[in-house]
Write a protein that holds these residues in place. Structure first.
Motif, mmCIF file in Angstrom:
data_model
loop_
_atom_site.group_PDB
_atom_site.id
_atom_site.type_symbol
_atom_site.label_atom_id
_atom_site.label_comp_id
_atom_site.label_asym_id
_atom_site.label_seq_id
_atom_site.Cartn_x
_atom_site.Cartn_y
_atom_site.Cartn_z
ATOM 1 N N GLU A 252 0.836 -1.195 0.000
ATOM 2 C CA GLU A 252 0.000 0.000 0.000
ATOM 3 C C GLU A 252 0.869 1.243 0.000
ATOM 4 O O GLU A 252 1.755 1.406 0.832
ATOM 5 C CB GLU A 252 -0.923 0.012 1.228
ATOM 6 C CG GLU A 252 -1.951 1.140 1.194
ATOM 7 C CD GLU A 252 -2.943 1.034 2.329
ATOM 8 O OE1 GLU A 252 -3.037 2.001 3.107
ATOM 9 O OE2 GLU A 252 -3.599 -0.023 2.442
ATOM 10 N N SER B 193 -0.619 6.981 -0.634
ATOM 11 C CA SER B 193 -1.926 7.484 -1.056
ATOM 12 C C SER B 193 -3.034 6.463 -0.821
ATOM 13 O O SER B 193 -4.208 6.755 -1.034
ATOM 14 C CB SER B 193 -1.889 7.861 -2.541
ATOM 15 O OG SER B 193 -1.647 6.702 -3.332
ATOM 16 N N GLY B 194 -2.638 5.272 -0.385
ATOM 17 C CA GLY B 194 -3.623 4.231 -0.154
ATOM 18 C C GLY B 194 -3.837 3.309 -1.330
ATOM 19 O O GLY B 194 -4.541 2.295 -1.232
ATOM 20 N N GLU B 195 -3.245 3.660 -2.471
ATOM 21 C CA GLU B 195 -3.369 2.831 -3.661
ATOM 22 C C GLU B 195 -2.389 1.654 -3.584
ATOM 23 O O GLU B 195 -1.258 1.811 -3.123
ATOM 24 C CB GLU B 195 -3.069 3.648 -4.924
ATOM 25 C CG GLU B 195 -4.072 4.756 -5.201
ATOM 26 C CD GLU B 195 -5.434 4.193 -5.545
ATOM 27 O OE1 GLU B 195 -5.476 3.150 -6.247
ATOM 28 O OE2 GLU B 195 -6.442 4.780 -5.126
#
Length: 296
Positions: free
Chosen positions: A8, A11-13
Motif C-alpha cells: 500500500e 496514497s492508499g493505492e
C-alpha cells in the motif's frame, strides 16, 4: 512468476510487485550465432521445453504472438540439463480456444500468414512461429515462405526441406515443421502438445501398424486374389490393382468402414510423395490431401 503481492502506497493505492526467476544463460539466438545449428539430440529436449511453455499459455487462452529464438532463454543450473525458457509475453493476447484475436503484432520473420496479413490470430498462430524456430535451431536458417499464397508457400517449403543435408532435420521433425508451417491455421496441429507425439514417433508407429494391418485387409477387399508365393518361381495370377496410379505408390491404408483407400503417391510431383485418398470401389480420381504427416 514465483510470487505476486502488493504494497500500500502513502496514497492508499496498492502497488503490485512480481517476483520472477533469475535466468542465467544465453538466448537461443545467441547460441546458434556462436556455436552454429543444434544437433537433433540437442534440439529435441529444448523443443519439448518450448512446447510445454506454449501449451501452458494456450491452456489459459494466451497466444504469445512473438515466439522466436531471441525470446527463448537457455538456462543450465548445476548438473541439471540445459533447459529452454520462453520469455517476453509483452505482445501476448488472451483469447479462448475457439475465438480469435486481432491487432496483428510480432516479428515479421516469424509471423504466420494470418498474423502478417493483419487477420485474426489464434492458438495455431504460435505453431507457425514454433515451426520456424525449429528450422532455425537445426539449420541456422529460415525458409522464405509466401504469406499470401498457400500454393507458393507449400512449394517453397518443399524445396527448402529438400535442400537440407540428410540427417540435419530428421524424419519426425521434418513432419513437425511441415505441419506447423501449413498456410491455413486449421491445417496445423489440433493443439500444440500433439507435436510431442510426432516427435517421439508415437503417432508414426501407430500409423505404421495400421499400414501393416491394411495390407492384409487389402487382400480381402480384392476378393482374396492376392496371395503370397511360397516359392520364387510360383506366379501370382488375377491380381487386381486397388488404385489407378501409374507412378510410385506405397503405404496403402484402408478406412475403418472399408470404403476408402489412403496411400502415398508421387503422381503430382515425381519423387515427392503426397497422401491421396480414393474410393475403394474405384471410379473417382484420387484427391490429394497433403504431402506430410496428418491423421487419416
Amino acid at each position: 512468476v514465483h510470487d505476486m503481492f502488493s504494497h500500500e502506497s502513502t496514497s492508499g493505492e496498492p502497488v503490485w510487485f512480481l517476483t520472477m526467476e533469475l535466468l542465467d544463460g544465453q538466448t537461443l539466438s545467441d547460441k546458434i550465432a556462436g556455436e552454429g545449428p543444434l544437433r537433433i539430440d540437442q534440439a529435441l529436449p529444448l523443443i519439448g521445453n518450448v512446447i510445454d511453455a506454449i501449451a501452458a499459455a494456450h491452456e489459459l487462452g494466451i497466444v504469445h504472438r512473438d515466439l522466436k529464438p531471441n525470446n527463448v532463454m537457455l538456462v543450465k543450473a548445476g548438473n541439471e540439463p540445459e533447459r529452454a525458457v520462453v520469455t517476453d509475453f509483452g505482445l501476448a493476447v488472451k483469447i479462448s480456444a475457439t475465438e480469435a484475436g486481432d491487432q496483428a503484432a510480432g516479428t515479421p520473420a516469424y509471423m504466420a500468414p494470418e498474423q502478417a496479413n493483419g487477420d485474426t490470430v489464434s492458438l495455431a498462430t504460435d505453431q507457425y512461429a514454433l515451426g520456424l524456430v525449429i528450422c532455425k535451431m537445426l539449420t541456422g536458417a529460415l525458409p522464405e515462405l509466401s504469406r499470401t499464397s498457400a500454393a507458393d508457400s507449400r512449394k517453397q517449403l518443399r524445396a527448402w526441406l529438400r535442400m537440407q543435408p540428410r540427417g540435419t532435420i530428421g524424419f519426425h521433425l521434418r513432419g513437425v515443421i511441415s505441419r506447423c508451417l501449413r498456410f491455413r491455421p486449421q491445417d496445423r496441429f489440433g493443439e500444440v502438445r500433439e507435436i510431442l507425439l510426432v516427435m517421439d514417433g508415437s503417432r508414426l508407429n501407430s500409423r505404421a501398424r495400421r499400414f501393416a494391418l491394411a495390407a492384409g485387409i487389402a487382400a480381402v477387399l480384392a476378393g482374396g486374389i492376392f496371395a503370397a508365393a511360397p516359392y520364387a518361381d510360383e506366379r501370382v495370377t488375377g491380381a487386381v490393382p486397388l488404385t489407378a496410379e501409374t507412378g510410385m505408390a506405397a503405404n496403402a491404408s484402408i478406412s475403418a468402414d472399408a470404403k476408402w483407400i489412403a496411400f502415398q503417391s508421387d503422381s503430382s510431383e515425381k519423387g515427392n510423395l503426397d497422401i491421396w485418398i480414393e474410393p475403394a470401389s474405384g471410379g473417382e480420381r484420387s484427391e490429394e490431401h497433403t504431402s506430410e504427416l496428418q491423421s487419416l
